[in-house]
Write an enzyme that holds these catalytic residues in place. Structure first.
Site, PDB file in Angstrom:
ATOM      1  N   GLY A   1      93.981  41.099  46.102  1.00 58.56           N
ATOM      2  CA  GLY A   1      95.322  40.844  46.723  1.00 58.56           C
ATOM      3  C   GLY A   1      95.405  39.342  47.071  1.00 58.56           C
TER       4      GLY A   1
ATOM      5  N   LYS B   1      97.082  52.391  46.254  1.00 59.81           N
ATOM      6  CA  LYS B   1      96.764  52.089  47.952  1.00 59.81           C
ATOM      7  C   LYS B   1      98.033  52.998  48.621  1.00 59.81           C
ATOM      8  CE  LYS B   1      95.060  47.622  46.853  1.00 59.81           C
ATOM      9  NZ  LYS B   1      94.511  46.403  47.331  1.00 59.81           N
TER      10      LYS B   1
ATOM     11  N   GLU C   1      88.682  47.990  51.214  1.00 57.38           N
ATOM     12  CA  GLU C   1      89.779  48.238  52.327  1.00 57.38           C
ATOM     13  C   GLU C   1      89.093  49.583  53.003  1.00 57.38           C
ATOM     14  OE1 GLU C   1      93.229  48.638  50.046  1.00 57.38           O
ATOM     15  OE2 GLU C   1      93.212  46.416  49.632  1.00 57.38           O
TER      16      GLU C   1
ATOM     17  N   HIS D   1      85.865  51.551  48.405  1.00 54.22           N
ATOM     18  CA  HIS D   1      86.792  50.223  48.139  1.00 54.22           C
ATOM     19  C   HIS D   1      86.571  49.379  49.368  1.00 54.22           C
ATOM     20  CE1 HIS D   1      90.532  47.872  48.010  1.00 54.22           C
ATOM     21  NE2 HIS D   1      90.596  48.215  46.688  1.00 54.22           N
TER      22      HIS D   1
ATOM     23  N   ASN E   1      95.213  51.373  41.153  1.00 57.18           N
ATOM     24  CA  ASN E   1      94.956  51.586  42.702  1.00 57.18           C
ATOM     25  C   ASN E   1      96.175  51.496  43.352  1.00 57.18           C
ATOM     26  OD1 ASN E   1      94.114  52.163  45.194  1.00 57.18           O
ATOM     27  ND2 ASN E   1      92.830  50.360  45.371  1.00 57.18           N
TER      28      ASN E   1
HETATM   29  C1  PEP Z   1      92.291  46.682  44.488  1.00 55.83           C
HETATM   30  O1  PEP Z   1      92.730  46.901  45.598  1.00 55.83           O
HETATM   31  O2  PEP Z   1      91.420  47.263  44.174  1.00 55.83           O
HETATM   32  C2  PEP Z   1      92.677  45.310  43.651  1.00 55.83           C
HETATM   33  C3  PEP Z   1      91.961  44.784  42.921  1.00 55.83           C
HETATM   34  O3  PEP Z   1      93.911  44.850  44.231  1.00 55.83           O
HETATM   35  P1  PEP Z   1      94.635  43.366  43.243  1.00 55.83           P
HETATM   36  O4  PEP Z   1      94.646  44.052  41.935  1.00 55.83           O
HETATM   37  O5  PEP Z   1      95.968  43.657  44.233  1.00 55.83           O
HETATM   38  O6  PEP Z   1      94.050  42.478  43.734  1.00 55.83           O
END
Ligand code: PEP
Length: 262
Positions: free
Chosen positions: A180, A14, A106, A104, A12
């Site tokens: 994150g 983003k 976010e 997601h 992903n």
């Molecule tokens: C995500 O945004 O779906 C995710 C899992 O991010 P990260 O791997 O950076 O924790």
């Protein structure tokens, strides 16, 4: 990971990488995996670029016959019409997207998408022939109050209501506190929730769907911890954010089968 489900390693991006950077990235990813003799049938790789990159990625993948799947990070619950800024699943299907991420954390937090919206988007994806990657997961507060499974299980139940038993879906368990943060769940924690989510798929879509549906773990996945997750019987891959933006790191995650002990 069960032997009859092909693992999915999904990046992903983003809101990172413009369409020119996307072309360079996907080319380098394909070369890196090919150089390492990656078996694309044994572990599927997918990228989720921003909308504006999708046409470029589609063109590259088709022209170079790359075994890299791709998808969008969101879609509209509507088919077409006066919805400024929205993107229809029909448009994504025309761009050869296989997948679309839905719900997601976010989107849930920053765009106030609740379980009803997630359900409508999941249905829209299936209607347009896309495979929804339905994201569920608990916050740190949920974890403290309700334990790890209650919130993701409730989220998934709503998202799947109304789907046919034959619907092709992917579920991503992403504890919000792990996204994150650098603090991944333990493989044990991921397995416990993934097993509960598979029970939800069974309850709503039936045994066959529960057996074939891939359940991913997401949240601070790296090349150094992927192997542990992939040893778990109900974890069939990963949704990877930050680490998917580094070609070498992402390739190493995709090649988890080469890591010791898997
Ligand atoms: C995500 O945004 O779906 C995710 C899992 O991010 P990260 O791997 O950076 O924790």
């Amino acid at each position: 990971m069960a032997v009859n489900r092909v693992p999915l390693l999904a990046g992903n991006w983003k809101m990172n990488l413009d369409h020119l950077q996307a072309i360079a990235f996907v080319q380098k990813l394909a070369w890196t995996l090919k150089d390492a003799s990656h078996d694309f049938d044994a572990a599927e790789v997918a990228v989720f670029p921003p909308f504006t990159d999708l046409r470029s990625v589609q063109t590259l993948v088709a022209a170079d016959k790359l075994s890299i799947a791709f998808g969008a990070q969101d879609l509209s619950m509507h088919d077409s019409g006066a919805y400024t800024g929205e993107i229809s699943g029909a448009f994504l299907a025309q761009l050869d997207c296989t997948y679309v991420i839905i719900g997601h954390s976010e989107r849930r937090t920053l765009h106030a998408e609740d379980d009803t919206v997630v359900a409508a988007k999941t249905a829209a994806a299936v209607k347009h022939g896309l495979v929804p990657v339905v994201c569920v997961g608990e916050t740190a507060e949920d974890l403290e109050k309700h334990g790890p499974s209650a919130v993701p299980v409730a989220q998934l139940r709503t998202a799947l209501e109304g789907l046919d038993a034959g619907a092709d879906i992917v579920v991503a368990y992403e504890p919000v506190w792990a996204i994150g943060s650098g603090q991944a769940a333990t493989p044990d924690q991921a397995e416990q929730v993934a097993a509960a989510l598979r029970d939800v798929v069974r309850e709503i879509l039936g045994d066959e769907a529960a057996t074939r549906t891939r359940i991913l773990y997401g949240g601070s996945v790296k090349s150094s911890n992927i192997a542990g997750f992939m040893r778990e019987p109900n974890v069939d891959g990963a949704l990877i954010g930050g680490a998917s933006l580094d070609v070498n790191e992402f390739s190493s995650i995709v090649r988890f089968q080469k890591h010791v002990g898997v």
